[in-house]
Motif scaffolding. Structure first.
Motif, PDB file in Angstrom:
ATOM      1  N   ALA A 141     115.778 -13.502  59.831  1.00  0.00           N
ATOM      2  CA  ALA A 141     115.234 -14.448  60.805  1.00  0.00           C
ATOM      3  C   ALA A 141     113.735 -14.236  60.991  1.00  0.00           C
ATOM      4  CB  ALA A 141     115.955 -14.288  62.141  1.00  0.00           C
ATOM      5  N   ALA A 142     113.284 -12.995  60.799  1.00  0.00           N
ATOM      6  CA  ALA A 142     111.854 -12.714  60.968  1.00  0.00           C
ATOM      7  C   ALA A 142     111.030 -13.416  59.900  1.00  0.00           C
ATOM      8  CB  ALA A 142     111.608 -11.209  60.908  1.00  0.00           C
ATOM      9  N   GLY A 143     111.660 -13.890  58.847  1.00  0.00           N
ATOM     10  CA  GLY A 143     110.926 -14.602  57.811  1.00  0.00           C
ATOM     11  C   GLY A 143     110.692 -16.065  58.149  1.00  0.00           C
ATOM     12  N   PHE A 144     111.211 -16.516  59.291  1.00  0.00           N
ATOM     13  CA  PHE A 144     111.053 -17.913  59.675  1.00  0.00           C
ATOM     14  C   PHE A 144     109.697 -18.107  60.321  1.00  0.00           C
ATOM     15  CE2 PHE A 144     111.769 -22.082  60.783  1.00  0.00           C
ATOM     16  CZ  PHE A 144     111.900 -22.319  62.140  1.00  0.00           C
ATOM     17  N   LEU A 145     108.957 -19.091  59.840  1.00  0.00           N
ATOM     18  CA  LEU A 145     107.611 -19.301  60.348  1.00  0.00           C
ATOM     19  C   LEU A 145     107.587 -19.992  61.711  1.00  0.00           C
ATOM     20  CD1 LEU A 145     106.594 -18.332  57.635  1.00  0.00           C
ATOM     21  CD2 LEU A 145     105.081 -20.290  57.552  1.00  0.00           C
ATOM     22  N   GLY A 146     108.712 -20.446  62.189  1.00  0.00           N
ATOM     23  CA  GLY A 146     108.771 -20.993  63.544  1.00  0.00           C
ATOM     24  C   GLY A 146     108.044 -22.313  63.707  1.00  0.00           C
ATOM     25  N   HIS A 147     108.162 -23.195  62.775  1.00  0.00           N
ATOM     26  CA  HIS A 147     107.533 -24.511  62.878  1.00  0.00           C
ATOM     27  C   HIS A 147     106.020 -24.422  62.985  1.00  0.00           C
ATOM     28  CE1 HIS A 147     111.132 -26.936  63.060  1.00  0.00           C
ATOM     29  NE2 HIS A 147     111.630 -26.164  64.007  1.00  0.00           N
ATOM     30  N   LYS A 148     105.465 -23.295  62.568  1.00  0.00           N
ATOM     31  CA  LYS A 148     104.011 -23.164  62.653  1.00  0.00           C
ATOM     32  C   LYS A 148     103.483 -22.753  61.281  1.00  0.00           C
ATOM     33  CE  LYS A 148     103.690 -20.433  66.560  1.00  0.00           C
ATOM     34  NZ  LYS A 148     104.539 -20.621  67.741  1.00  0.00           N
ATOM     35  N   GLU A 149     102.234 -23.064  61.053  1.00  0.00           N
ATOM     36  CA  GLU A 149     101.608 -22.641  59.807  1.00  0.00           C
ATOM     37  C   GLU A 149     101.332 -21.143  59.872  1.00  0.00           C
ATOM     38  OE1 GLU A 149     100.821 -26.508  57.976  1.00  0.00           O
ATOM     39  OE2 GLU A 149      99.984 -24.621  57.280  1.00  0.00           O
ATOM     40  N   ALA A 150     101.290 -20.529  58.700  1.00  0.00           N
ATOM     41  CA  ALA A 150     100.894 -19.126  58.650  1.00  0.00           C
ATOM     42  C   ALA A 150      99.386 -19.036  58.896  1.00  0.00           C
ATOM     43  CB  ALA A 150     101.234 -18.542  57.287  1.00  0.00           C
ATOM     44  N   THR A 151      98.980 -18.043  59.652  1.00  0.00           N
ATOM     45  CA  THR A 151      97.549 -17.839  59.928  1.00  0.00           C
ATOM     46  C   THR A 151      97.206 -16.406  59.560  1.00  0.00           C
ATOM     47  OG1 THR A 151      97.959 -17.075  62.171  1.00  0.00           O
ATOM     48  CG2 THR A 151      97.642 -19.451  61.864  1.00  0.00           C
ATOM     49  N   PRO A 152      95.901 -16.088  59.537  1.00  0.00           N
ATOM     50  CA  PRO A 152      95.554 -14.688  59.240  1.00  0.00           C
ATOM     51  C   PRO A 152      96.134 -13.709  60.257  1.00  0.00           C
ATOM     52  CG  PRO A 152      93.628 -16.087  58.972  1.00  0.00           C
ATOM     53  CD  PRO A 152      94.704 -16.950  59.533  1.00  0.00           C
ATOM     54  N   GLU A 153      96.446 -14.213  61.494  1.00  0.00           N
ATOM     55  CA  GLU A 153      97.001 -13.290  62.489  1.00  0.00           C
ATOM     56  C   GLU A 153      98.513 -13.215  62.396  1.00  0.00           C
ATOM     57  OE1 GLU A 153      94.945 -15.969  63.731  1.00  0.00           O
ATOM     58  OE2 GLU A 153      93.228 -14.704  63.237  1.00  0.00           O
ATOM     59  N   ARG A 154      99.128 -14.354  62.075  1.00  0.00           N
ATOM     60  CA  ARG A 154     100.575 -14.441  62.076  1.00  0.00           C
ATOM     61  C   ARG A 154     101.038 -14.747  60.659  1.00  0.00           C
ATOM     62  NH1 ARG A 154     103.538 -18.659  63.032  1.00  0.00           N
ATOM     63  NH2 ARG A 154     105.695 -18.186  63.606  1.00  0.00           N
ATOM     64  N   PHE A 155     101.741 -13.844  60.044  1.00  0.00           N
ATOM     65  CA  PHE A 155     102.144 -13.993  58.647  1.00  0.00           C
ATOM     66  C   PHE A 155     100.922 -14.032  57.730  1.00  0.00           C
ATOM     67  CE2 PHE A 155     106.647 -14.490  58.961  1.00  0.00           C
ATOM     68  CZ  PHE A 155     106.889 -15.156  60.157  1.00  0.00           C
ATOM     69  N   PRO A 156     100.069 -13.001  57.813  1.00  0.00           N
ATOM     70  CA  PRO A 156      98.841 -13.018  57.017  1.00  0.00           C
ATOM     71  C   PRO A 156      99.100 -13.081  55.519  1.00  0.00           C
ATOM     72  CG  PRO A 156      99.210 -10.840  57.973  1.00  0.00           C
ATOM     73  CD  PRO A 156     100.198 -11.763  58.607  1.00  0.00           C
ATOM     74  N   VAL A 157     100.157 -12.387  55.047  1.00  0.00           N
ATOM     75  CA  VAL A 157     100.404 -12.392  53.601  1.00  0.00           C
ATOM     76  C   VAL A 157     100.702 -13.805  53.129  1.00  0.00           C
ATOM     77  CG1 VAL A 157     101.830 -11.510  51.752  1.00  0.00           C
ATOM     78  CG2 VAL A 157     101.232 -10.026  53.640  1.00  0.00           C
ATOM     79  N   VAL A 158     101.491 -14.522  53.910  1.00  0.00           N
ATOM     80  CA  VAL A 158     101.824 -15.899  53.530  1.00  0.00           C
ATOM     81  C   VAL A 158     100.555 -16.747  53.505  1.00  0.00           C
ATOM     82  CG1 VAL A 158     103.172 -17.924  54.141  1.00  0.00           C
ATOM     83  CG2 VAL A 158     104.109 -15.670  54.549  1.00  0.00           C
ATOM     84  N   HIS A 159      99.734 -16.552  54.535  1.00  0.00           N
ATOM     85  CA  HIS A 159      98.500 -17.330  54.633  1.00  0.00           C
ATOM     86  C   HIS A 159      97.615 -17.099  53.421  1.00  0.00           C
ATOM     87  CE1 HIS A 159      94.927 -19.095  56.526  1.00  0.00           C
ATOM     88  NE2 HIS A 159      94.281 -18.053  56.043  1.00  0.00           N
TER      89      HIS A 159
END
Lengths: 310, 256
Positions: free
Chosen positions: A245-263
């Motif tokens: 579940a922690a892999g879910f982006l939560g309807h938001k784009e990845a940002t350098p602060e949140r999910f930096p690797v994805v961003h």
């Protein structure tokens, strides 16, 4: 022979009569309400001074799920003496006289709670179950044109939840419709045919609840907190845990602060793809250009050059 | 009297690569040809079943997915060819390892990029812009072919790696943090577009549309290249092969 002719004429008369007979509403409109109310433009001025339409689209009605119940089932008592204006809440209450379970769930939902407080912004029964927000054209959920049909439900929710102005009033900033449609759930639902077996991907209501939908921050919501979210995922993804579940982006784009690797992966691959494909186009263009130039050169009697594509 | 049956070994003790015949050169052995066919078919099918998911709101995608039997069916086909592609990659690595370590053939250094490739590119740029009458003289693999090879090498690692994360997300989430999954999605989705674009724009041009091999370059399937073309396309290697062939003929005559 004469008897035969008479009998035949009799049947012909019956057929003509049926064919020419004016179309009436089906038997359940026992008080012939639609005789007047199917007239477009029928309206009245209500207690507030606003003009309200009294028109019921017969075609819509006959496609709806309520076509087999009589007008007086909902319009009880003396419908011509009903105090108006009617409200969204009174409408929901009326639906609840038959659909008790859903109505009670609705009252406990964030939509219903707000509705009871008099908030006109929220969705009630007809907002999700009718294309025209009209109780006379409510369709069954499994009809392919139903707003609550799995292939349509996301667009229905987005009528309000993709309205930035409306959502801004409640602090809901996520582009839920866009992000859902970009996810596998949204894509697969859109690509699916109308076979039920293909419509088993998660839609808004599968994760957020339908009639009892709660705000995301409400601890009772199926998506509030990692534990609840993991349990919700597990409804379909057996064995999913909190890490999943922690892999879910939560309807938001990845940002350098949140999910930096994805961003940064998004940035990297975009740059990589753009530059490599550009390079490829340039190489092909140069190769073709040189070949064309050489051909023209040869045609004009010049020496052939040592150019070959390989 | 027993007739001798010739058994064709899976690997020849003496490499057939680069052997000169009367009118053609043998460039690819049977393993390389099979690897290319597996790659070609798996790549195509993977692209065909994957692209509709990328362009999901296109009406053609919906029709296409229905044609393949629906979303689940399309996914099953995609997964099947993913395994084919992975098998092909493993086949290639095993082939490399076996040839070099067991059969002790020389390691194929011709595929490794070198400074010459950079200078070849410069020479070609001069040729493209009309500043030079000739293009660069290539060895066995020119810089485009090397790029193609390593692009596929890298591409397979990315696509297979991210693909398997997407195929087994629950399992993966038990071993690594959950954000690996959306990262894998980004990698898989974008690298797919890169690979498909490259193949359609570049590879198809040089293998199909280039004027001297139109309609398609069949040497990757037959393993053979006509001598004259080989001399034009890989002159440096051709010279070496001719010289080596002459030497071995002279040796044979001496021994006879």
């Amino acid at each position: 022979m004469r008897k035969l002719l008479v009998v035949a004429a009799f049947f012909v008369l019956i057929a003509v009569a049926l064919f020419l007979a004016p179309a009436t509403s089906y038997g359940l409109d026992q008080y012939q309400c639609l005789a007047c109310h199917s007239r477009p433009g029928l309206s009245k001025v209500n207690g507030n001074g606003t003009e309200i339409s009294l028109y019921v689209d017969k075609k819509d009605f006959l496609n709806s799920s309520h076509q087999y119940i009589d007008c007086t089932t909902c319009h009880t008592g003396e419908p011509h003496n009903v105090p108006t204006p009617l409200t969204k809440l009174s409408l929901a209450e009326k639906c609840g006289t038959c659909h008790q379970y859903q109505y009670e769930q609705h009252l406990r939902s964030i939509h219903g709670e707000q509705l009871a407080k008099g908030n006109p912004d929220v969705a009630t029964c007809v907002d999700c179950h009718s294309q025209t927000r009209n109780p006379h054209s409510v369709v069954r959920v499994l009809q392919t044109d139903a707003p609550a049909y799995p292939k349509n439900i996301a667009a229905t929710c987005s009528k309000c939840h993709a309205n930035e102005q409306l959502m801004g009033r409640y602090g809901i900033v996520e582009k839920v419709y866009e992000s859902y449609m970009r996810s596998f759930h949204g894509k697969a639902t859109q690509l699916a045919s109308n076979e039920l077996s293909q419509l088993n991907k998660a839609t808004c209501v599968n994760c957020h609840g339908a009639h009892n939908i709660k705000a995301v921050a409400d601890p009772g919501s199926p998506v509030a907190g990692m534990d609840n979210l993991a349990k919700t995922c597990e409804q379909c993804h057996a064995g999913a845990g909190v890490n999943y579940a922690a892999g879910f982006l939560g309807h938001k784009e990845a940002t350098p602060e949140r999910f930096p690797v994805v961003h940064w992966a998004e940035r990297f691959f975009y740059l990589l793809t753009a530059s490599v494909v550009t390079m490829g186009v340039v190489i092909v263009a140069m190769e073709s250009g040189r070949w064309l130039a050489d051909r023209r050169g040869k045609k004009n009697g010049g020496q052939g050059r040592n150019g070959h594509g390989d | 009297m027993a007739t001798k049956v010739r058994v064709f070994p899976l690997f020849r003790a003496v490499p057939r690569k680069g052997v000169i015949k009367a009118d053609h050169v043998v460039r690819f052995d049977v393993h390389q040809r099979i690897q290319h066919i597996l790659m070609m078919s798996s790549f195509s099918l993977l692209a065909l079943t994957g692209l509709p998911l990328k362009f999901y709101d296109n009406a053609v995608s919906q029709w296409w997915v229905a044609l393949w039997g629906g979303v689940e069916s399309t996914r099953a086909i995609h997964h099947f060819f993913a395994w084919v592609m992975v098998f092909d990659g493993v086949y290639h690595l095993v082939y490399l390892g076996y040839s070099t370590i067991i059969l002790k053939r020389p390691f194929p250094v011709e595929m490794i990029p070198s400074p010459k490739d950079f200078f070849d590119l410069l020479a070609d740029l001069r040729y493209y812009f009309g500043l030079s009458p000739e293009r660069a003289k290539y060895g066995r693999f020119n810089y485009r072919e090397k790029f193609d090879y390593f692009a596929v090498f890298w591409g397979i690692f990315i696509m297979a790696g991210s693909g398997f994360i997407l195929m087994f997300p629950v399992l993966v989430s038990k071993l690594v943090p959950g954000w690996i999954i959306p990262t894998a999605l980004v990698a898989h989705s974008d690298e797919a577009i890169l690979a498909v674009s490259w193949i359609v724009i570049v590879h198809l041009f040089f293998a199909h549309l280039a004027p001297n091999i139109f309609p398609f370059n069949k040497s990757i399937f037959t393993g053979r290249v006509p001598r004259q073309r080989y001399q034009h396309e890989h002159p440096l290697e051709y010279e070496k092969m001719v010289a080596a062939d002459r030497e071995s003929r002279a040796k044979e005559e001496q021994d006879a």
